[in-house]
Design a protein around this motif. Sequence first.
Motif, PDB file in Angstrom:
ATOM      1  N   LEU A  70      30.937  29.849  20.228  1.00 54.79           N
ATOM      2  CA  LEU A  70      30.818  28.831  21.276  1.00 54.79           C
ATOM      3  C   LEU A  70      30.563  27.447  20.700  1.00 54.79           C
ATOM      4  O   LEU A  70      30.618  26.461  21.419  1.00 54.79           O
ATOM      5  CB  LEU A  70      29.694  29.191  22.252  1.00 54.79           C
ATOM      6  CG  LEU A  70      29.910  30.447  23.091  1.00 54.79           C
ATOM      7  CD1 LEU A  70      28.829  30.563  24.139  1.00 54.79           C
ATOM      8  CD2 LEU A  70      31.265  30.440  23.759  1.00 54.79           C
ATOM      9  N   PHE A  73      24.349  22.989  21.075  1.00 56.11           N
ATOM     10  CA  PHE A  73      23.422  21.947  21.503  1.00 56.11           C
ATOM     11  C   PHE A  73      22.763  21.279  20.302  1.00 56.11           C
ATOM     12  O   PHE A  73      22.511  20.077  20.324  1.00 56.11           O
ATOM     13  CB  PHE A  73      22.385  22.522  22.468  1.00 56.11           C
ATOM     14  CG  PHE A  73      22.948  22.704  23.838  1.00 56.11           C
ATOM     15  CD1 PHE A  73      22.855  21.695  24.779  1.00 56.11           C
ATOM     16  CD2 PHE A  73      23.631  23.864  24.172  1.00 56.11           C
ATOM     17  CE1 PHE A  73      23.405  21.836  26.031  1.00 56.11           C
ATOM     18  CE2 PHE A  73      24.187  24.015  25.424  1.00 56.11           C
ATOM     19  CZ  PHE A  73      24.074  23.000  26.357  1.00 56.11           C
ATOM     20  N   VAL A  74      22.496  22.038  19.259  1.00 54.12           N
ATOM     21  CA  VAL A  74      21.911  21.446  18.054  1.00 54.12           C
ATOM     22  C   VAL A  74      22.878  20.429  17.458  1.00 54.12           C
ATOM     23  O   VAL A  74      22.493  19.300  17.108  1.00 54.12           O
ATOM     24  CB  VAL A  74      21.558  22.545  17.035  1.00 54.12           C
ATOM     25  CG1 VAL A  74      21.170  21.934  15.706  1.00 54.12           C
ATOM     26  CG2 VAL A  74      20.426  23.412  17.566  1.00 54.12           C
ATOM     27  N   VAL A 127      23.326  33.609   9.197  1.00 51.89           N
ATOM     28  CA  VAL A 127      22.832  33.697  10.576  1.00 51.89           C
ATOM     29  C   VAL A 127      23.513  34.810  11.355  1.00 51.89           C
ATOM     30  O   VAL A 127      22.889  35.801  11.731  1.00 51.89           O
ATOM     31  CB  VAL A 127      23.018  32.346  11.307  1.00 51.89           C
ATOM     32  CG1 VAL A 127      22.507  32.447  12.719  1.00 51.89           C
ATOM     33  CG2 VAL A 127      22.300  31.239  10.549  1.00 51.89           C
ATOM     34  N   VAL A 166      26.767  35.169  20.979  1.00 56.03           N
ATOM     35  CA  VAL A 166      27.108  34.208  22.026  1.00 56.03           C
ATOM     36  C   VAL A 166      25.958  33.216  22.204  1.00 56.03           C
ATOM     37  O   VAL A 166      26.144  31.999  22.240  1.00 56.03           O
ATOM     38  CB  VAL A 166      27.417  34.939  23.356  1.00 56.03           C
ATOM     39  CG1 VAL A 166      27.464  33.956  24.519  1.00 56.03           C
ATOM     40  CG2 VAL A 166      28.738  35.678  23.256  1.00 56.03           C
ATOM     41  N   ILE A 167      24.750  33.727  22.273  1.00 56.38           N
ATOM     42  CA  ILE A 167      23.608  32.844  22.527  1.00 56.38           C
ATOM     43  C   ILE A 167      23.328  31.948  21.322  1.00 56.38           C
ATOM     44  O   ILE A 167      23.055  30.763  21.457  1.00 56.38           O
ATOM     45  CB  ILE A 167      22.374  33.677  22.915  1.00 56.38           C
ATOM     46  CG1 ILE A 167      22.633  34.294  24.295  1.00 56.38           C
ATOM     47  CG2 ILE A 167      21.123  32.809  22.962  1.00 56.38           C
ATOM     48  CD1 ILE A 167      21.559  35.242  24.748  1.00 56.38           C
ATOM     49  N   ILE A 168      23.442  32.512  20.128  1.00 59.24           N
ATOM     50  CA  ILE A 168      23.176  31.701  18.939  1.00 59.24           C
ATOM     51  C   ILE A 168      24.201  30.571  18.818  1.00 59.24           C
ATOM     52  O   ILE A 168      23.841  29.417  18.564  1.00 59.24           O
ATOM     53  CB  ILE A 168      23.182  32.582  17.671  1.00 59.24           C
ATOM     54  CG1 ILE A 168      21.903  33.432  17.647  1.00 59.24           C
ATOM     55  CG2 ILE A 168      23.272  31.725  16.418  1.00 59.24           C
ATOM     56  CD1 ILE A 168      21.848  34.408  16.519  1.00 59.24           C
ATOM     57  N   MET A 185      27.534  41.714  21.342  1.00 58.77           N
ATOM     58  CA  MET A 185      28.033  40.347  21.281  1.00 58.77           C
ATOM     59  C   MET A 185      27.040  39.327  21.819  1.00 58.77           C
ATOM     60  O   MET A 185      27.154  38.153  21.545  1.00 58.77           O
ATOM     61  CB  MET A 185      29.378  40.245  21.997  1.00 58.77           C
ATOM     62  CG  MET A 185      29.371  40.643  23.444  1.00 58.77           C
ATOM     63  SD  MET A 185      28.967  39.285  24.534  1.00 58.77           S
ATOM     64  CE  MET A 185      28.336  40.180  25.944  1.00 58.77           C
ATOM     65  N   MET A 186      26.021  39.766  22.569  1.00 51.76           N
ATOM     66  CA  MET A 186      25.154  38.787  23.218  1.00 51.76           C
ATOM     67  C   MET A 186      24.427  37.863  22.234  1.00 51.76           C
ATOM     68  O   MET A 186      24.434  36.646  22.437  1.00 51.76           O
ATOM     69  CB  MET A 186      24.148  39.472  24.138  1.00 51.76           C
ATOM     70  CG  MET A 186      23.225  38.459  24.774  1.00 51.76           C
ATOM     71  SD  MET A 186      22.503  38.990  26.302  1.00 51.76           S
ATOM     72  CE  MET A 186      21.683  40.461  25.885  1.00 51.76           C
ATOM     73  N   PRO A 187      23.810  38.384  21.159  1.00 53.12           N
ATOM     74  CA  PRO A 187      23.117  37.455  20.254  1.00 53.12           C
ATOM     75  C   PRO A 187      24.048  36.396  19.674  1.00 53.12           C
ATOM     76  O   PRO A 187      23.681  35.218  19.619  1.00 53.12           O
ATOM     77  CB  PRO A 187      22.578  38.373  19.155  1.00 53.12           C
ATOM     78  CG  PRO A 187      22.516  39.705  19.773  1.00 53.12           C
ATOM     79  CD  PRO A 187      23.637  39.777  20.749  1.00 53.12           C
ATOM     80  N   PHE A 198      25.917  29.269  21.190  1.00 47.69           N
ATOM     81  CA  PHE A 198      25.673  28.341  22.302  1.00 47.69           C
ATOM     82  C   PHE A 198      24.516  27.408  21.937  1.00 47.69           C
ATOM     83  O   PHE A 198      24.592  26.193  22.143  1.00 47.69           O
ATOM     84  CB  PHE A 198      25.356  29.153  23.559  1.00 47.69           C
ATOM     85  CG  PHE A 198      25.346  28.349  24.842  1.00 47.69           C
ATOM     86  CD1 PHE A 198      26.463  27.655  25.250  1.00 47.69           C
ATOM     87  CD2 PHE A 198      24.220  28.320  25.640  1.00 47.69           C
ATOM     88  CE1 PHE A 198      26.459  26.936  26.432  1.00 47.69           C
ATOM     89  CE2 PHE A 198      24.197  27.609  26.827  1.00 47.69           C
ATOM     90  CZ  PHE A 198      25.318  26.907  27.222  1.00 47.69           C
ATOM     91  N   GLY A 199      23.461  27.962  21.357  1.00 44.15           N
ATOM     92  CA  GLY A 199      22.336  27.138  20.915  1.00 44.15           C
ATOM     93  C   GLY A 199      22.772  26.164  19.834  1.00 44.15           C
ATOM     94  O   GLY A 199      22.396  24.986  19.850  1.00 44.15           O
ATOM     95  N   LEU A 200      23.610  26.654  18.920  1.00 44.29           N
ATOM     96  CA  LEU A 200      24.100  25.797  17.835  1.00 44.29           C
ATOM     97  C   LEU A 200      24.886  24.610  18.393  1.00 44.29           C
ATOM     98  O   LEU A 200      24.796  23.493  17.871  1.00 44.29           O
ATOM     99  CB  LEU A 200      24.980  26.627  16.890  1.00 44.29           C
ATOM    100  CG  LEU A 200      25.549  25.881  15.693  1.00 44.29           C
ATOM    101  CD1 LEU A 200      24.424  25.423  14.786  1.00 44.29           C
ATOM    102  CD2 LEU A 200      26.514  26.771  14.926  1.00 44.29           C
ATOM    103  N   VAL A 255      22.881  39.555  13.177  1.00 47.51           N
ATOM    104  CA  VAL A 255      22.797  40.125  14.527  1.00 47.51           C
ATOM    105  C   VAL A 255      24.051  40.925  14.877  1.00 47.51           C
ATOM    106  O   VAL A 255      24.279  41.249  16.042  1.00 47.51           O
ATOM    107  CB  VAL A 255      22.573  39.014  15.578  1.00 47.51           C
ATOM    108  CG1 VAL A 255      21.215  38.383  15.384  1.00 47.51           C
ATOM    109  CG2 VAL A 255      23.654  37.960  15.528  1.00 47.51           C
TER     110      VAL A 255
END
Lengths: 324, 290, 234
Positions: free
Chosen positions: B36, B103-104, B82, B95-97, B91-93, B99-101, B86
Amino acid sequence: MPRILILAGLGLVLLSLPLWGSGYQQRSVVEFLYFLSLAMAWNLLAGYAGLVSIGQQAFVGIGAYALVVLAEDLGLNPFLTLPLAAAVAALAALPASWLLFRLQGAYFAVATWVIAEVLRLAANASIDWLGGGRGRAVRSLGGFERGLREDITFYAALALAAVAVAGAVWLLRSCTGLGLMAIRDSEPGAQAVGVETTRTKRRVYLFAAAITGAAGALIYITQINVRPDAAFSVNWAAYVIFIVVIGGIGTIEGPIIGTLIFLALREALSGLEGWSMLIFGAIAIAMMLFAPRGIWGLVTERWNIALFPIRRQMPARFIEKETT
Amino acid sequence: MIVLSTLVSGVLLGGFYALLGLGLSLTFGIMRTVNLAHGDLVVLASFLALAVTQMLGLSPLVSLIVLVPVMFGLGYALQGLVLNRVLKDGMMPAVIITFGLAFVIQNGLLMGFSADRMVLRQGTLETAGVTLLPGLTVGVLPLITLGAVLALMAGLQLLFRYTLIGRAFRATSDDPQIAALMGIDPKHVYALAMGLACAIIAVTGVLMGMRSNFSAFDGPIRLIFAFEVIIIGGMGSLNGVLVGGMILGLSQVIGGALNPSWFQLTGHLATLAVLIVRPSGLFPETIDRS
Amino acid sequence: MTLLHLENVAAHYDQFQALRDISLSVAAGETLAVVGSNGAGKSTLMKVICGALPASAGRVRLNGQDIAGQPAHRLTAQGIAMVPEGRRLFRSLTVEDNLRIGAYAGRKGPWTLERIYQLFPELVKRRDNRGLDLSGGEQQMVAIGRALMSNPQMLLMDEISLGLAPIVVNQIYRALPDIAAEGMGLLIVEQDINRSLSVAARFCCLMEGRVNLTGPCADTDRKALMDAYFGVSA
Ligand SMILES: Nc1ncnc2c1ncn2[C@@H]1O[C@H](COP(=O)(O)OP(=O)(O)OP(=O)(O)O)[C@@H](O)[C@H]1O
Ligand SMILES: [Mg+2]
């Protein structure tokens, strides 16, 4: 039953807050309650149904525009539009689910976002009706005296959050919940034992959309101006994911803790516009790597407690002592 | 003539989109997961190119000499340090990681560079054009981009088909457990794949940064376009990327010609239409399966 | 000389203990048949040896060196290869590429593409087909060839006759002595006891994750073996 007492005491404090709390406290609790509702809905999707959505802002926006259209164009009482916004969002979620459920995993995630993006652009393009990029205001809210408006908003938020939490607990304790756990463990396995996986997931998806839609309407009752770029902003998804990830995915308690942490952190970082989103993102990454079950997961690892027991106890006769 | 030039510009725009989709398709084809932060990495590459051109006084295209290895290393590290941690949790981690990246990266760029819109300048190349017919001029930059896409696709084909490491990529994509029994370290392969995708992202970032200006928050829309390209072209299909890019480019340009505010909307609607009619895309899994 | 040696090995899938207290050894050039009913733990044993599943207790030694806990891809380089249950060819690779990828670890030895084609001549005309376009028997030959291409010291074969016609099974089994003649250790799992006992020197019977009978294949007490297989306590 200390748990019942705690919950009842908490309920009483909340219900009486408008009598003793300041306006600031009341508004803060409203914010807590609508973020909690959004988080509860996302948590049901991702934590229980395995549907990782990053497009729930679609339903925030739909709820917001339902408020505008129903209150301004049809002249309904803005607060009465809340249940209707929920219905509109659920109705919109149905065709969306036909499309989305053809996709797996990460593709589902991005597709939810594309749908939200389409709605954002469509609202931007609808200049005559929805006011285009500048949006529309819910003017009829001006007809309420300010104190009264804030009190009704407060109770509406309380009702919404109660429905979200109770609905989630009820859904998980019902057959749907059992089916969901089976799906989460193994989708083919669940199908093999006769769980109608698609129907179960769709039910959760519609419920989450309804809660999110009502929350969207409520949010814009407090903000009055509805602009497409804000109402359909992917930041809603980001906040909610942050809340659930930090609190604990797949638990009822997690979103509650997560919302508290999120609001406190946002308060502490206010004024640092860019930094706050960067820090939220970095924390979400760190949580997934080092504490994937969130803060509540860390708590339950240490102490065996649950505020909302949804796990079924296995009857003792099924737990056989291992023999050597 | 208007019709013809609209079609040509749609096809040329499609070249950019194909390039955008190529990196995403590669990671999906091998790891079965969507990054993402893809769009934000493209924007990051544009900003890095800007920094390199300013600091070393290189032109944007030459800055690729620095940028490609840097982005490769970044991708390798992202996967190796990274995302590989996981892998086993579904797949969820990931996707979330990622997605967080996203924003970073967005907010890191905002703080590092400001919210202004930037552009990469390569002399007068961006504005240069070739006149094919009277009244029909084609930009040089879109032609270079189209050439770059074709070259990269051919390179990947050769890599996958004729080299040992390429076969290891395909084997790992098919069945990572059995690949490990062959002596292949799936985690290393995944990290290489992400490195390769990020190297392609470096090229994408430079060419797109020369085509139009960019800002720290352009990542999400680039991700969405890249995603649409692979939805239309067929998931995990490298060849489908070219057609997917063209269809997206054409539908945007045609929509924009009818009403300027429909430009993006028609592209999204074309994607949703493909999803309804052919959910597996127009070319389901062709290349890395060949 | 002992090639592979297991000492009190245990293995778990999460909470579930699939192997307990397994001890066995295979010498270079020797063939060991592992038998046992469905779910006895035969495939799990192979996964532990090749590193696909870490042992939760005990030692696994290859040439005297403890290899327990090393990941599968390292063990391939040290000479352990497996023909997995269900063949599991790489579906996007051709037959020849499937064989080539078997040599990924780069071990030197007698097995080359030419040797594999000599062993299984029917694969020659199929070399450019995708693995999944082949018949079950041909797929099994590719799976065996792929494992041999890594020039292993120790070869594990999990139910290579599963779902194949007897005539094809005979053909594959005829190739086994050629393979064993190269001096590698062989560990064979089969449902059909007679089949595996016919090519092995010794057998080892598993029951609910434990070894409950071992012995030479030549003069086994069939009744004792059957009792061990079906778990009838003597
Ligand atoms: N991935 C897994 N997760 C959990 N349990 C497993 C898994 N694989 C096997 N088991 C369990 O471990 C036990 C041993 O399984 P294993 O596959 O080793 O048996 P087997 O002897 O090879 O049987 P078969 O003859 O059917 O191939 C069985 O009870 C099985 O249910
Ligand atoms: Mg087995």
